[in-house]
Design a protein around this motif. Sequence first.
Motif, mmCIF file in Angstrom:
data_model
loop_
_atom_site.group_PDB
_atom_site.id
_atom_site.type_symbol
_atom_site.label_atom_id
_atom_site.label_comp_id
_atom_site.label_asym_id
_atom_site.label_seq_id
_atom_site.Cartn_x
_atom_site.Cartn_y
_atom_site.Cartn_z
ATOM 1 N N ALA A 137 4.735 3.738 -12.810
ATOM 2 C CA ALA A 137 5.897 3.129 -12.528
ATOM 3 C C ALA A 137 5.678 1.839 -11.630
ATOM 4 C CB ALA A 137 6.991 3.901 -11.975
ATOM 5 N N CYS A 138 5.003 2.096 -10.321
ATOM 6 C CA CYS A 138 4.672 0.967 -9.588
ATOM 7 C C CYS A 138 3.974 -0.140 -10.130
ATOM 8 C CB CYS A 138 4.038 1.732 -8.111
ATOM 9 S SG CYS A 138 5.057 2.490 -7.068
ATOM 10 N N THR A 139 2.911 0.243 -11.011
ATOM 11 C CA THR A 139 2.219 -0.826 -11.571
ATOM 12 C C THR A 139 2.958 -1.707 -12.453
ATOM 13 O OG1 THR A 139 0.182 0.580 -11.298
ATOM 14 C CG2 THR A 139 0.002 -1.181 -13.157
ATOM 15 N N VAL A 171 0.908 -1.208 -0.025
ATOM 16 C CA VAL A 171 -0.207 -0.143 0.211
ATOM 17 C C VAL A 171 0.852 1.050 -0.066
ATOM 18 C CG1 VAL A 171 -1.773 1.153 1.184
ATOM 19 C CG2 VAL A 171 -1.678 -1.251 1.256
ATOM 20 N N THR A 172 0.827 1.983 -0.989
ATOM 21 C CA THR A 172 1.389 3.083 -0.992
ATOM 22 C C THR A 172 1.015 4.239 -0.363
ATOM 23 O OG1 THR A 172 0.990 3.985 -3.082
ATOM 24 C CG2 THR A 172 2.645 2.389 -3.200
ATOM 25 N N VAL A 204 2.775 -4.279 3.211
ATOM 26 C CA VAL A 204 3.877 -3.521 3.304
ATOM 27 C C VAL A 204 3.365 -2.156 3.147
ATOM 28 C CG1 VAL A 204 6.212 -2.752 1.929
ATOM 29 C CG2 VAL A 204 5.420 -5.202 1.986
ATOM 30 N N LEU A 205 3.809 -1.479 4.177
ATOM 31 C CA LEU A 205 3.228 0.056 4.398
ATOM 32 C C LEU A 205 4.330 0.914 3.680
ATOM 33 C CD1 LEU A 205 2.376 -1.406 6.932
ATOM 34 C CD2 LEU A 205 1.025 0.593 7.238
ATOM 35 N N HIS A 206 4.076 1.524 2.487
ATOM 36 C CA HIS A 206 5.169 2.723 2.050
ATOM 37 C C HIS A 206 4.824 3.932 2.419
ATOM 38 C CE1 HIS A 206 5.206 5.922 -0.509
ATOM 39 N NE2 HIS A 206 6.646 5.675 -0.772
ATOM 40 N N ASN A 218 -1.959 4.518 -3.756
ATOM 41 C CA ASN A 218 -2.947 5.253 -2.693
ATOM 42 C C ASN A 218 -2.109 6.653 -2.618
ATOM 43 O OD1 ASN A 218 -4.854 6.306 -0.742
ATOM 44 N ND2 ASN A 218 -2.698 6.150 0.254
ATOM 45 N N ALA A 219 -0.668 6.736 -2.998
ATOM 46 C CA ALA A 219 0.213 7.988 -2.758
ATOM 47 C C ALA A 219 -0.421 8.890 -3.637
ATOM 48 C CB ALA A 219 1.755 7.361 -2.779
#
Length: 255
Positions: free
Chosen positions: A123-125, A12-13, A35-37, A93-94
């Motif tokens: 980029a994350c995807t 989770v961003t 994982v919490l970004h 989410n960021a």
Amino acid sequence: MSGLLEGQVALVTGAGGGIGRGIAARFAEEGAGVVLHCRTAVEAAGRVASRIRDSGGRALVLRADLTDEDACRRLVTEAAEWGGGRLTALVNNAGVQPTRELPGMPAADWRAVVDTNLTSVFACTQAAAGIMRSQAGGGSVTHVASIEATRPAPAHAHYAASKAAVRMHARAAALEYGGFGIRVNSVSPGLIHREGLEEAWPEGVRRWERATPLGRLGRAENVGDACVFLASGLASWISGHDLVVDGGVSAGPGW
């Protein structure tokens, strides 16, 4: 809880912010390792991770500046390594939501919002899909967009445009990644409660409450519930969809 995400590994961003914390908590409650970004809100993300671990769950906090494409890739790689080589869910989410009137907005302000809200999603995807396509069962990606993707607010042109693009990216990614067993959707929240909002924007909160059929602000866990659903087996044939979570405000007249 029902264990909808038992055995999943999720990233989770933006999990240091209110909505991100709510999403991460709900994923953990449903059985996922999370994982919490965060970029700067390390303490806030750490408190959620501690509560998850105290409840018997698995959680890790990772920092990254998601305006840097290489940092996005490193984040996803580290999350998957922590998950034993697996990453089954990504929640993009960021984001940032500054205010600036469009006529005087410099291009630097525009780029800062687009890079954070949109380019990081790309980029994350892309990085997550590279992992998901090689694992059994594929995976799910959920973008947190906004109802401002279709109903912009004054001084939010850069934000609204970025969220409209996030919604379309989800549809395009659903089309291109579907063959690898990867589902991509978006969630579009309305106004979500955060600490101090009623004091900082009392008139806006009152107007929202009058306009919303359900008569209240949203809560972070309401967004989390939608993200849990889309990452779960209950949504196994849902991809390219935008799930609006706004208490019904979008159903009202715009005049």
